[in-house]
Design a protein around this motif. Structure first.
Motif, PDB file in Angstrom:
ATOM      1  N   TRP A 145      47.765  40.378  39.078  1.00  0.00           N
ATOM      2  CA  TRP A 145      46.638  40.249  39.994  1.00  0.00           C
ATOM      3  C   TRP A 145      46.636  41.446  40.957  1.00  0.00           C
ATOM      4  O   TRP A 145      47.654  41.818  41.517  1.00  0.00           O
ATOM      5  CB  TRP A 145      46.731  38.945  40.767  1.00  0.00           C
ATOM      6  N   GLY A 146      45.492  42.063  41.120  1.00  0.00           N
ATOM      7  CA  GLY A 146      45.390  43.240  41.964  1.00  0.00           C
ATOM      8  C   GLY A 146      45.380  44.543  41.195  1.00  0.00           C
ATOM      9  O   GLY A 146      45.121  45.612  41.775  1.00  0.00           O
ATOM     10  N   ASP A 147      45.642  44.464  39.898  1.00  0.00           N
ATOM     11  CA  ASP A 147      45.614  45.677  39.076  1.00  0.00           C
ATOM     12  C   ASP A 147      44.172  46.213  38.986  1.00  0.00           C
ATOM     13  O   ASP A 147      43.219  45.442  38.811  1.00  0.00           O
ATOM     14  CB  ASP A 147      46.154  45.361  37.680  1.00  0.00           C
ATOM     15  N   ASP A 148      44.029  47.526  39.088  1.00  0.00           N
ATOM     16  CA  ASP A 148      42.691  48.138  39.078  1.00  0.00           C
ATOM     17  C   ASP A 148      41.931  47.908  37.773  1.00  0.00           C
ATOM     18  O   ASP A 148      40.693  47.925  37.755  1.00  0.00           O
ATOM     19  CB  ASP A 148      42.813  49.647  39.332  1.00  0.00           C
ATOM     20  N   SER A 149      42.663  47.674  36.682  1.00  0.00           N
ATOM     21  CA  SER A 149      41.999  47.518  35.386  1.00  0.00           C
ATOM     22  C   SER A 149      41.220  46.213  35.272  1.00  0.00           C
ATOM     23  O   SER A 149      40.386  46.066  34.375  1.00  0.00           O
ATOM     24  CB  SER A 149      43.026  47.602  34.256  1.00  0.00           C
ATOM     25  N   LEU A 150      41.488  45.255  36.149  1.00  0.00           N
ATOM     26  CA  LEU A 150      40.813  43.958  36.057  1.00  0.00           C
ATOM     27  C   LEU A 150      39.301  44.104  36.214  1.00  0.00           C
ATOM     28  O   LEU A 150      38.528  43.411  35.549  1.00  0.00           O
ATOM     29  CB  LEU A 150      41.364  42.995  37.122  1.00  0.00           C
ATOM     30  N   GLU A 151      38.870  44.990  37.090  1.00  0.00           N
ATOM     31  CA  GLU A 151      37.434  45.145  37.327  1.00  0.00           C
ATOM     32  C   GLU A 151      36.694  45.652  36.097  1.00  0.00           C
ATOM     33  O   GLU A 151      35.518  45.319  35.900  1.00  0.00           O
ATOM     34  CB  GLU A 151      37.210  46.113  38.495  1.00  0.00           C
ATOM     35  N   SER A 152      37.391  46.425  35.258  1.00  0.00           N
ATOM     36  CA  SER A 152      36.742  46.935  34.049  1.00  0.00           C
ATOM     37  C   SER A 152      36.837  45.948  32.893  1.00  0.00           C
ATOM     38  O   SER A 152      36.014  45.983  31.966  1.00  0.00           O
ATOM     39  CB  SER A 152      37.383  48.271  33.639  1.00  0.00           C
ATOM     40  N   LEU A 153      37.832  45.052  32.928  1.00  0.00           N
ATOM     41  CA  LEU A 153      38.025  44.098  31.828  1.00  0.00           C
ATOM     42  C   LEU A 153      37.242  42.806  32.025  1.00  0.00           C
ATOM     43  O   LEU A 153      36.910  42.119  31.061  1.00  0.00           O
ATOM     44  CB  LEU A 153      39.517  43.770  31.666  1.00  0.00           C
ATOM     45  N   ILE A 154      36.965  42.443  33.276  1.00  0.00           N
ATOM     46  CA  ILE A 154      36.251  41.203  33.574  1.00  0.00           C
ATOM     47  C   ILE A 154      34.852  41.563  34.071  1.00  0.00           C
ATOM     48  O   ILE A 154      34.708  42.429  34.952  1.00  0.00           O
ATOM     49  CB  ILE A 154      37.001  40.383  34.652  1.00  0.00           C
ATOM     50  N   PRO A 155      33.801  40.947  33.519  1.00  0.00           N
ATOM     51  CA  PRO A 155      32.449  41.213  34.017  1.00  0.00           C
ATOM     52  C   PRO A 155      32.384  41.082  35.535  1.00  0.00           C
ATOM     53  O   PRO A 155      33.028  40.201  36.117  1.00  0.00           O
ATOM     54  CB  PRO A 155      31.592  40.162  33.310  1.00  0.00           C
ATOM     55  N   SER A 156      31.635  41.957  36.166  1.00  0.00           N
ATOM     56  CA  SER A 156      31.624  42.053  37.626  1.00  0.00           C
ATOM     57  C   SER A 156      31.286  40.726  38.306  1.00  0.00           C
ATOM     58  O   SER A 156      31.903  40.351  39.314  1.00  0.00           O
ATOM     59  CB  SER A 156      30.624  43.135  38.062  1.00  0.00           C
ATOM     60  N   GLU A 157      30.316  39.997  37.750  1.00  0.00           N
ATOM     61  CA  GLU A 157      29.926  38.724  38.360  1.00  0.00           C
ATOM     62  C   GLU A 157      31.087  37.720  38.324  1.00  0.00           C
ATOM     63  O   GLU A 157      31.380  37.039  39.316  1.00  0.00           O
ATOM     64  CB  GLU A 157      28.712  38.153  37.618  1.00  0.00           C
ATOM     65  N   LEU A 158      31.757  37.628  37.176  1.00  0.00           N
ATOM     66  CA  LEU A 158      32.890  36.708  37.044  1.00  0.00           C
ATOM     67  C   LEU A 158      34.058  37.155  37.911  1.00  0.00           C
ATOM     68  O   LEU A 158      34.773  36.324  38.491  1.00  0.00           O
ATOM     69  CB  LEU A 158      33.332  36.621  35.581  1.00  0.00           C
ATOM     70  N   PHE A 159      34.267  38.461  38.024  1.00  0.00           N
ATOM     71  CA  PHE A 159      35.391  38.958  38.814  1.00  0.00           C
ATOM     72  C   PHE A 159      35.174  38.658  40.297  1.00  0.00           C
ATOM     73  O   PHE A 159      36.106  38.240  41.005  1.00  0.00           O
ATOM     74  CB  PHE A 159      35.566  40.464  38.598  1.00  0.00           C
ATOM     75  N   ALA A 160      33.954  38.834  40.783  1.00  0.00           N
ATOM     76  CA  ALA A 160      33.648  38.537  42.187  1.00  0.00           C
ATOM     77  C   ALA A 160      33.836  37.048  42.476  1.00  0.00           C
ATOM     78  O   ALA A 160      34.386  36.654  43.515  1.00  0.00           O
ATOM     79  CB  ALA A 160      32.224  38.971  42.513  1.00  0.00           C
ATOM     80  N   GLN A 161      33.393  36.211  41.532  1.00  0.00           N
ATOM     81  CA  GLN A 161      33.555  34.757  41.700  1.00  0.00           C
ATOM     82  C   GLN A 161      35.029  34.377  41.686  1.00  0.00           C
ATOM     83  O   GLN A 161      35.474  33.535  42.476  1.00  0.00           O
ATOM     84  CB  GLN A 161      32.805  34.021  40.583  1.00  0.00           C
ATOM     85  N   LEU A 162      35.799  35.006  40.795  1.00  0.00           N
ATOM     86  CA  LEU A 162      37.221  34.714  40.705  1.00  0.00           C
ATOM     87  C   LEU A 162      37.938  35.089  42.003  1.00  0.00           C
ATOM     88  O   LEU A 162      38.785  34.326  42.498  1.00  0.00           O
ATOM     89  CB  LEU A 162      37.835  35.471  39.521  1.00  0.00           C
TER      90      LEU A 162
END
Length: 681
Positions: free
Chosen positions: A353-370
């Motif tokens: 959690w906190g890795d920069d790659s998460l934003e590119s692997l998870i759709p932005s809408e889902l990542f913001a909600q998560l």
């Protein structure tokens, strides 16, 4: 200690006065599977007392004890065995060996013999009969090393899955077996042509309908633990079978359909879990389909059950956008890749959690909600309290998709960490802990014809304490009979392998030559009795008839064996002219299963004649209470398999009316216990 008392008590006067009891003692001891214990006890006494004992025990008196006993007790045989086999400087590593090593030497003059009762004075001055000393010696031989017992019990975990029909229970069972390494490819629940069937659904009717009809046990090893998975029927008509299985479980897994939330059967079975104070793990399934909001699902559990929750992982998306979970204990994200048909383990990408790659692997809408939901969980959810989990006051919650294998491995790993080891069981003499040195267990299920080729009958026994060993002799608390368990089996659905040893938490399959009943207690050592397993009040009643007289023997055998399982209850008319059994069940599907199995397993076609009743009550006062009240109206009198009176009513209002009009009839119980337990109740 008992062994020393016995040997030190064999004075010349005692040998002369009561040789038959000496023979009985030696036959019992020398027939033991570990005779070195007796030899060690005898050798230590001889070594300690030396010539004084040898001079006082004349050869002629020893010969009077008999052939085999003479060799066991003669100083020559004992001394030679001591010299060849026993190093008295290092006593054997056992309970008896430690007792012998620490025990003081007893002088022969301190031994008192009573001619009438053959009572002997022991080391501590207390008097015991010879039979009690022999029993104590046998009890010591049954004991198992405390270290071994503690180690094996700590490796055990068992659990039962409860759910509403179609929540995915059998699918989850398959995937747990897959990730546990018990199977290499998961089977399908709703079978296609040439497809594999679910491992736990072994009965032909289960394969045809794609539902679980009968409970079974699946035992497998994973991560250094031995897991016993108790698969239960999901259909409400088989709630009684599920209840009995929960009596053998230490943990429960509550499976919830994410699209439907809590459903009636889940609520009903959770009450049983709560009553037994089992730790309850929640797996919210089918997140790969349209689902309710995760917060709403968690809120349902807390409000309806009054059960605090701790989300161990949190879903990322739902439906076709369900791509993974956030695992809170390790603060990492697990992203899944769907495998074809879900028969193989899912590929998983683990990212901190906190890795920069998460934003590119998870759709932005889902990542913001998560991000928002993770922050909220960390602030609002209570801490993970293991004591509350073990007491059943806090439920760890997991999200996933059993069909696609998403989140199943994480759940299994967490269960092995959070689940409790085998727990103590209440008995008539208090709690029996898993590390109690003597074997105890109880029968929670009977199943006929698991192997159609041999028409067998298997009793499922939950081990509660001590060590089970193949071939051991146990007593049946119900009738005091001694039974040799010569063919114990480790269960894996329909498949079975010979089981050599077992410990608390294990489930053992025993070939049942009509020796066992549901709820029977098996024990070694002092008598123990576990509470009986009650039968539910049935709601449907039908006469079962055999239209073909030439099939009478097969009909009688089928009825005896199938109804002995407890799948349905059986009642009989008090009219001696009506011999057809009355089947009593909770749901119609139970009748269909019995008819199907009578045809498939015994070759007998049957017909059912429904009775117009929906409530059954057992008369606790027995036939004497019925004689007092005289003729009864608006009910029918029948008898159960133990010959006790049962009243059938059309509705609950008729029950209340009878109790109001004829209070002298006494209590009418909505369930039945086996006779011995019923009397204690």
């Amino acid at each position: 200690m008992a062994s020393i008392s016995v040997v030190s008590s064999l004075s010349p006067g005692f040998l002369q006065q009561d040789p038959p009891q000496i023979c009985s003692l030696c036959r019992s001891v020398c027939g033991n599977t570990r005779p070195w214990k007796f030899e060690l006890a005898a050798g230590r006494i001889l070594k300690a007392q030396g010539r004084k004992l040898r001079d006082s025990t004349r050869k002629s008196e020893i010969r009077a004890a008999g052939g085999v006993e003479r060799r066991a007790l003669s100083d020559l045989a004992v001394e030679s065995l001591v010299a060849e086999r026993i190093d008295l400087s290092t006593p054997q590593d056992s309970i008896l060996g430690q007792d012998i090593a620490e025990a003081p030497v007893v002088e022969l003059s301190s031994v008192a013999v009573n001619d009438s009762e053959s009572e002997l004075s022991g080391l501590d001055g207390s008097e015991k009969t010879l039979s009690n000393l022999v029993a104590n010696l046998e009890d010591e031989s049954d004991a198992v090393s405390p270290e071994l017992l503690a180690r094996e019990v700590s490796r055990r975990r068992n659990f039962a899955i409860i759910s509403h029909p179609d929540a995915g229970k059998t699918t989850l069972t398959e995937k747990l077996l897959l990730y546990g390494g018990a199977i290499h490819e998961a089977g399908a629940v709703k079978a296609r042509k040439n497809a594999r069937h679910a491992t736990s659904d072994w009965m032909e009717l289960e394969k045809q309908r794609g539902i679980s009809i009968t409970s079974t046990a699946l035992v497998f090893e994973t991560h250094g633990r031995q897991i016993t998975l108790l698969d239960t029927p999901g259909h409400q008509d088989f709630g009684e079978d599920t209840y009995r299985t929960l009596a053998a479980a230490d943990n429960a897994v509550m499976l919830i359909d994410a699209g439907k939330g809590l459903e009636p059967q889940t609520r009903k079975l959770f009450e049983v879990v709560r009553m037994r104070k089992l730790p309850c793990f929640t797996f919210i399934n089918k997140m790969d389909r349209p689902a309710l909001e995760p917060l709403e699902l968690v809120d349902q559990i807390e409000k309806e059950f009054g059960l605090a929750t701790y989300p161990v992982n949190w879903p990322i998306g739902s439906g076709d956008r369900f791509i993974g979970v956030y695992h809170r204990p390790r603060n990492e994200v697990h992203l899944f890749t769907k495998e074809k048909h879900g028969t193989k383990a899912a590929s998983t990408q683990i990212i901190p959690w906190g890795d920069d790659s998460l934003e590119s692997l998870i759709p932005s809408e889902l990542f913001a909600q998560l991000q928002e939901e993770v922050e909220m969980l960390n602030e609002l959810s209570p801490p993970l309290d293991m004591e509350k989990i073990h007491s059943g006051d806090l439920s760890p919650v997991f999200f996933g998709s059993a069909m696609n294998n998403f989140g199943v491995e994480l759940f299994l790993e967490s269960f092995l960490e959070y689940g409790i080891t085998p727990k103590a069981h209440e008995s008539d003499l208090g709690e029996v802990d898993p590390d109690y040195p003597h074997f105890t267990g109880f029968v929670f299920k009977l199943q006929a014809n698991m192997d159609p080729k041999h028409r067998d009958k298997v009793a499922f026994v939950r081990v509660c304490s001590g060590q089970f060993t193949r071939g051991m002799k146990v007593q049946l608390a119900r009738n005091g009979k001694t039974i040799a368990l010569t063919r114990p089996q480790k269960m894996f659905a329909q498949d079975r392998t010979t089981m050599e040893t077992g410990y608390a938490g294990d489930v053992i399959g025993l070939n049942n030559p009509n020796a066992f009943c549901i709820g029977d207690t098996l024990f070694c050592g002092p008598r123990r009795l576990f509470p009986g397993i009650p039968s539910f009040s049935p709601e449907l009643f039908s006469y079962m008839r055999n239209p073909n007289p030439s099939k009478y023997k097969q009909f009688l055998k089928g009825i005896t064996e199938l109804l002995g399982e407890g799948a349905v209850q059986v009642l009989y008319s008090v009219d001696s002219g009506r011999t057809d059994p009355i089947l009593a069940a909770v749901g119609q599907l139970q009748f269909e299963v019995v008819q199907y199995r009578m045809q498939a397993e015994y070759g007998v076609e049957t017909t059912l004649e429904p009775l117009g009743y929906s409530v059954a009550r057992w008369v606790t006062g027995g036939w004497a209470a019925l004689e007092k009240v005289g003729k009864l109206y608006n009910c029918a009198t029948v008898k159960d398999q133990w010959g006790r009176p049962v009243l059938l009513f059309r509705n609950d209002w008729n029950v209340s009316q009878l109790l109001s009009d004829k209070p002298e009839i006494g209590e009418l119980a909505p369930y039945a216990l086996p006779p011995e337990e019923a009397l204690k109740k």
